[in-house]
Scaffold this motif. Structure first.
Motif: not given
Length: 290
Positions: A168-194
């Protein structure tokens, strides 16, 4: 044409199914002719009953995961979610380590992360981290032999979770850090989980917005800004992916598939499939016959 199953087969990676954990290493060059033939015969398209990880040490593997074909070479790792349908196309001089773990034994934090990054492509590792993971696998295999130990299950559970965390740590290297995630990204992430949990029952954007405590127009705005596509597009794409899996890998009728996916109106489902894919469900099935 190869024989189809009524449902997509679910394969277990180990005979010791009661632990929910498997850690193994295979050298295909050491397999007998009979074992190789058995492997080829049994390797029809399937799902696994747990989260699966494969570390390719030597050789080349061609694999298809949800209609995407990949050629994997050393030193690579691939994670396959239990929902994903896959099968090996070819292998050449392969040595591969693999481990798998079910939801019950998986660290809840790791499960959440895996759900967020799915689907992923094969990941080429730096030699240093590859060596660390390969050594951890060998240790895990040694530990899995201690079946008489009173803490056996805890030992292999912790060992497998450590391997999962390393990947997981290797895959997360390509994921933006949490301080760069916008409100749009947060909503999208939760929507995809649902969506992943509810796509067979919730089919409209208005079904999801109350669960996110936002309006439907704002949900659409967030998803469109983050992905370029509407909420309806994502719902339809997820439904149609599962429909393709069932059309290709099972012999369920189109009407049965529509029902499984939550559509009582078979005609509507047929029109939706054609709209999304550009062909009818039967045309898709016939086009992809082996």
């Amino acid at each position: 044409m190869s024989k189809k199953n009524k449902t997509i087969p679910v394969n277990r990676m180990t005979e010791d199914v009661h632990t929910g954990i498997a850690i193994e290493r295979f050298n295909f060059n050491d397999l007998s002719i009979e074992e190789k033939a058995e492997f080829k015969e049994e390797n029809q398209a399937h799902r696994h009953d747990r989260h699966s990880f494969f570390l390719l040490e030597e050789g080349t593997v061609a694999i298809e995961i949800d209609f995407q074909k990949y050629t994997i070479e050393p030193f690579s790792v691939i994670y396959i979610h239990p929902n994903q349908v896959h099968h090996t196309i070819t292998t050449e001089n392969v040595i591969v380590s693999c481990w798998a773990i079910d939801n019950e034994n998986l660290n809840p934090e790791y499960l959440k992360l895996l759900e967020e990054i799915t689907p992923v492509k094969p990941l080429v590792l730096e030699k240093e981290i590859f060596s660390v993971i390969a050594e951890a696998v060998l240790l895990g295999i040694q530990l899995s032999a201690l079946k008489s130990d009173k803490l056996y299950h805890s030992i292999i559970k912790d060992s497998c979770n450590s391997l999962v965390a390393l990947v997981i740590s290797q895959y997360l290297k390509n994921v933006p850090s949490t301080d760069k995630i916008s409100r749009f990204d947060v909503v999208t992430k939760t929507f995809r989980e649902l969506l992943e949990k509810n796509y067979t029952t919730l089919k409209r954007p208005a079904d999801y917005s109350p669960k996110l405590n936002i309006s439907t127009p704002y949900l659409n705005e967030c998803i469109k800004n983050a992905t370029g596509f509407s909420v309806s597009h994502h719902i339809q794409e997820r439904v149609i992916l599962e429909a393709k899996r069932l059309l290709y890998h099972s012999d369920k009728s189109v009407k049965e598939i529509a029902s499984v996916l939550g559509y009582d109106d078979y005609a509507y489902f047929s029109r939706l499939f054609t709209k999304v894919t550009g062909m009818s469900a039967l045309t898709f099935r016939n086009k992809n016959l082996d």
